[in-house]
Design a protein around this motif. Sequence first.
Motif, PDB file in Angstrom:
ATOM      1  N   THR A 235     -11.622   3.075   1.009  1.00  0.00           N
ATOM      2  CA  THR A 235     -11.134   1.886   1.600  1.00  0.00           C
ATOM      3  C   THR A 235     -11.700   0.580   1.164  1.00  0.00           C
ATOM      4  O   THR A 235     -10.843  -0.210   0.824  1.00  0.00           O
ATOM      5  CB  THR A 235     -11.439   2.072   3.177  1.00  0.00           C
ATOM      6  N   SER A 236     -13.000   0.528   0.872  1.00  0.00           N
ATOM      7  CA  SER A 236     -13.299  -0.870   0.270  1.00  0.00           C
ATOM      8  C   SER A 236     -12.586  -1.145  -1.079  1.00  0.00           C
ATOM      9  O   SER A 236     -12.533  -2.297  -1.444  1.00  0.00           O
ATOM     10  CB  SER A 236     -15.129  -0.707   0.278  1.00  0.00           C
ATOM     11  N   LEU A 237     -12.764  -0.104  -1.998  1.00  0.00           N
ATOM     12  CA  LEU A 237     -12.055  -0.112  -3.310  1.00  0.00           C
ATOM     13  C   LEU A 237     -10.535  -0.421  -3.154  1.00  0.00           C
ATOM     14  O   LEU A 237      -9.866  -1.339  -3.945  1.00  0.00           O
ATOM     15  CB  LEU A 237     -12.180   1.260  -4.123  1.00  0.00           C
ATOM     16  N   ALA A 238      -9.892   0.135  -2.089  1.00  0.00           N
ATOM     17  CA  ALA A 238      -8.418  -0.205  -2.141  1.00  0.00           C
ATOM     18  C   ALA A 238      -8.262  -1.666  -1.748  1.00  0.00           C
ATOM     19  O   ALA A 238      -7.257  -2.341  -2.096  1.00  0.00           O
ATOM     20  CB  ALA A 238      -7.789   0.607  -0.934  1.00  0.00           C
ATOM     21  N   LYS A 239      -9.086  -2.172  -0.871  1.00  0.00           N
ATOM     22  CA  LYS A 239      -9.030  -3.760  -0.578  1.00  0.00           C
ATOM     23  C   LYS A 239      -9.089  -4.412  -1.794  1.00  0.00           C
ATOM     24  O   LYS A 239      -8.292  -5.386  -2.027  1.00  0.00           O
ATOM     25  CB  LYS A 239      -9.884  -3.965   0.567  1.00  0.00           C
ATOM     26  N   LEU A 240     -10.053  -4.225  -2.675  1.00  0.00           N
ATOM     27  CA  LEU A 240     -10.313  -4.822  -3.997  1.00  0.00           C
ATOM     28  C   LEU A 240      -9.419  -4.781  -4.918  1.00  0.00           C
ATOM     29  O   LEU A 240      -8.880  -5.811  -5.565  1.00  0.00           O
ATOM     30  CB  LEU A 240     -11.684  -4.678  -4.430  1.00  0.00           C
ATOM     31  N   TYR A 241      -8.672  -3.620  -4.996  1.00  0.00           N
ATOM     32  CA  TYR A 241      -7.415  -3.159  -5.762  1.00  0.00           C
ATOM     33  C   TYR A 241      -6.382  -4.098  -5.426  1.00  0.00           C
ATOM     34  O   TYR A 241      -5.766  -4.723  -6.117  1.00  0.00           O
ATOM     35  CB  TYR A 241      -7.403  -1.801  -5.810  1.00  0.00           C
ATOM     36  N   GLY A 242      -5.943  -4.219  -4.057  1.00  0.00           N
ATOM     37  CA  GLY A 242      -4.974  -4.917  -3.357  1.00  0.00           C
ATOM     38  C   GLY A 242      -4.890  -6.250  -3.814  1.00  0.00           C
ATOM     39  O   GLY A 242      -4.103  -6.795  -4.109  1.00  0.00           O
ATOM     40  N   GLU A 243      -6.455  -6.911  -3.601  1.00  0.00           N
ATOM     41  CA  GLU A 243      -6.396  -8.015  -3.855  1.00  0.00           C
ATOM     42  C   GLU A 243      -6.355  -8.579  -5.216  1.00  0.00           C
ATOM     43  O   GLU A 243      -5.595  -9.796  -5.730  1.00  0.00           O
ATOM     44  CB  GLU A 243      -7.840  -8.789  -3.196  1.00  0.00           C
ATOM     45  N   ALA A 244      -6.779  -7.638  -6.371  1.00  0.00           N
ATOM     46  CA  ALA A 244      -6.634  -7.838  -7.671  1.00  0.00           C
ATOM     47  C   ALA A 244      -4.960  -8.002  -7.827  1.00  0.00           C
ATOM     48  O   ALA A 244      -4.577  -8.632  -8.623  1.00  0.00           O
ATOM     49  CB  ALA A 244      -7.069  -6.730  -8.666  1.00  0.00           C
ATOM     50  N   ILE A 245      -4.125  -6.971  -7.385  1.00  0.00           N
ATOM     51  CA  ILE A 245      -2.822  -6.831  -7.671  1.00  0.00           C
ATOM     52  C   ILE A 245      -2.131  -8.245  -7.400  1.00  0.00           C
ATOM     53  O   ILE A 245      -1.275  -8.750  -7.769  1.00  0.00           O
ATOM     54  CB  ILE A 245      -2.117  -5.686  -7.012  1.00  0.00           C
ATOM     55  N   GLU A 246      -2.554  -8.723  -5.948  1.00  0.00           N
ATOM     56  CA  GLU A 246      -2.039  -9.979  -5.571  1.00  0.00           C
ATOM     57  C   GLU A 246      -2.267 -10.882  -6.484  1.00  0.00           C
ATOM     58  O   GLU A 246      -1.665 -12.147  -6.329  1.00  0.00           O
ATOM     59  CB  GLU A 246      -2.473 -10.213  -4.164  1.00  0.00           C
ATOM     60  N   GLY A 247      -3.339 -11.018  -7.439  1.00  0.00           N
ATOM     61  CA  GLY A 247      -3.816 -12.135  -8.060  1.00  0.00           C
ATOM     62  C   GLY A 247      -3.013 -12.122  -9.414  1.00  0.00           C
ATOM     63  O   GLY A 247      -3.258 -13.064 -10.134  1.00  0.00           O
ATOM     64  N   ILE A 248      -2.142 -11.080  -9.896  1.00  0.00           N
ATOM     65  CA  ILE A 248      -1.663 -10.956 -11.140  1.00  0.00           C
ATOM     66  C   ILE A 248      -0.541 -12.143 -11.530  1.00  0.00           C
ATOM     67  O   ILE A 248       0.008 -12.718 -10.565  1.00  0.00           O
ATOM     68  CB  ILE A 248      -0.863  -9.468 -11.397  1.00  0.00           C
ATOM     69  N   GLU A 249      -0.314 -12.181 -12.666  1.00  0.00           N
ATOM     70  CA  GLU A 249       0.741 -13.311 -13.152  1.00  0.00           C
ATOM     71  C   GLU A 249       2.050 -12.527 -12.918  1.00  0.00           C
ATOM     72  O   GLU A 249       2.501 -11.427 -13.365  1.00  0.00           O
ATOM     73  CB  GLU A 249       0.460 -13.311 -14.556  1.00  0.00           C
ATOM     74  N   PRO A 250       3.181 -13.485 -12.333  1.00  0.00           N
ATOM     75  CA  PRO A 250       4.354 -12.860 -11.966  1.00  0.00           C
ATOM     76  C   PRO A 250       5.230 -12.603 -13.317  1.00  0.00           C
ATOM     77  O   PRO A 250       6.108 -11.757 -13.379  1.00  0.00           O
ATOM     78  CB  PRO A 250       4.886 -13.616 -11.036  1.00  0.00           C
ATOM     79  N   GLY A 251       4.761 -13.358 -14.423  1.00  0.00           N
ATOM     80  CA  GLY A 251       5.642 -13.521 -15.496  1.00  0.00           C
ATOM     81  C   GLY A 251       5.938 -12.221 -16.236  1.00  0.00           C
ATOM     82  O   GLY A 251       7.268 -11.783 -16.379  1.00  0.00           O
TER      83      GLY A 251
END
Lengths: 246, 248
Positions: A134-150
């Motif tokens: 669960t703790s990695l899932a949250k970190l993963y999720g936040e990393a994905i939210e920070g990607i470049e949309p381009g």
Amino acid sequence: MRRALLFVGFLALGWAAWDTGADPVRLARGVPFILDFLWRTIPPDPRVLPSALAGALTTVEIALLGTAVAAVLALPLGFVSARNVAPAPLFYPARTVLNFFRSVDTLVYALVFVAAVGLGPFPGVLAVVAYTTTSLAKLYGEAIEGIEPGPVDAITATGATRLQILRFGVLPQVLPLFLSYVLYRLETNIRAATVLGFVGAGGIGFYLQTYLRMIDYPAASTVLLVTVAMVMIVDGVSSRLRDRLV
Amino acid sequence: MIEVRGLRVVLPPDTVAVDGVDLLVNAGEFVVILGRSGAGKTTFLRALNRLVEPTAGTIRVAGRAVTGAGRGELREARRRIAVIFQQFNLVRRASVQENVLAGRLGYVRALPSVLGRFPPDDRALALECLAQVGLAHLAERRADTLSGGEQQRVAIARALAQSPDVILADEPTASLDPQLTSSIMDILRRINVERRLTLVVSQHQLETALAYATRIVGFRRGRVGFDGPPSALSPAVIAAIYGDGDAA
């Protein structure tokens, strides 16, 4: 406004100090006992070194296996808990469930799993998996939210499927971050796993607790030194690997 | 080749970016969309393959309905509409070759591609496209180690790898040094002439538009304010497109 907040903050701390019986005088009176404890741990007893090393190995195994399994299990959860790739009906329940399970510590999970599957390192592995997923899932999720949309736009524009967009537009951007989080979790899990033995979930903690209960302080100090060495070695290797990732 | 009728795009919360555009583009045209920044050029281009969802209107590209298409139909329409972006939008950490290969994603089977397996024909095609923009020697390099001009050429190769009917380019030279503008625009013109591909390119630079377009469409506040050959672009029309008298 700021003054009021500061005042409330001090008030809360003061009350907490009173409520917990925090008392410098009591601490000062305790110092001789601490020194006495330290004095009695010297010299460390080398005879327990083999069992301490065996315990340390088990602890490392618990952390390694638990972190590795969690790193994989957290992948789908990370994607469904990222606002920018998960559909809203998936995202909100996923976030809530993850936050719920993440608020339970590894040690508490260990108690549950010891009750469920019995004593030994296996419930320790399960406890590490439960918390780390669960703790990695949250970190993963936040990393994905920070990607470049381009790049995601570019892959979408090729007529790619949703899965292909994740694989070619999202994953290359987040993979190094994911690996770095996994290594960081491995470091904290080694520490968490050292106390799992206290509740019967295997590893070096079992020896530490046993010798402390037997009031065999020289033996306990050997176990402690091995623990410190183990944590430092894993930290060193892991942080060196992390430096090379980013 | 491109049929746009009554296109209207409202961006959340309530910005009317494209406000009732009708446009017919014939096969083989090199259309330059001219306009100030904020005139709706980018949104218009992004709506053509529904990277931005149109609010109203219909779009057909190469005989396929884009508006109203289901998920699978939309993917089929998209793979024939290649897009070149102002910021190149390469996957930085991937190799040049992998970036070009991404142009084949709409054609190859999804599951093997996700595992990194592409048919040899698609790999060969990707390399061929890379050679056409003169970068075959950089195939193995990581995309983010290339210069801006090189990255945009990789993006063009990716677009070619889609075997498209249409290429849309959104300000393809705006992020590059001025001296690189003509090299990128020359490649686009060559594609237009040699492959008979239809190009719709947005530009804010008048000189570039005049030098390359077979047809110019002037955008002003989300509407088409001019539509004709470069020779018909009078100073009065230019002033109307670029004028700031009633700019938002």
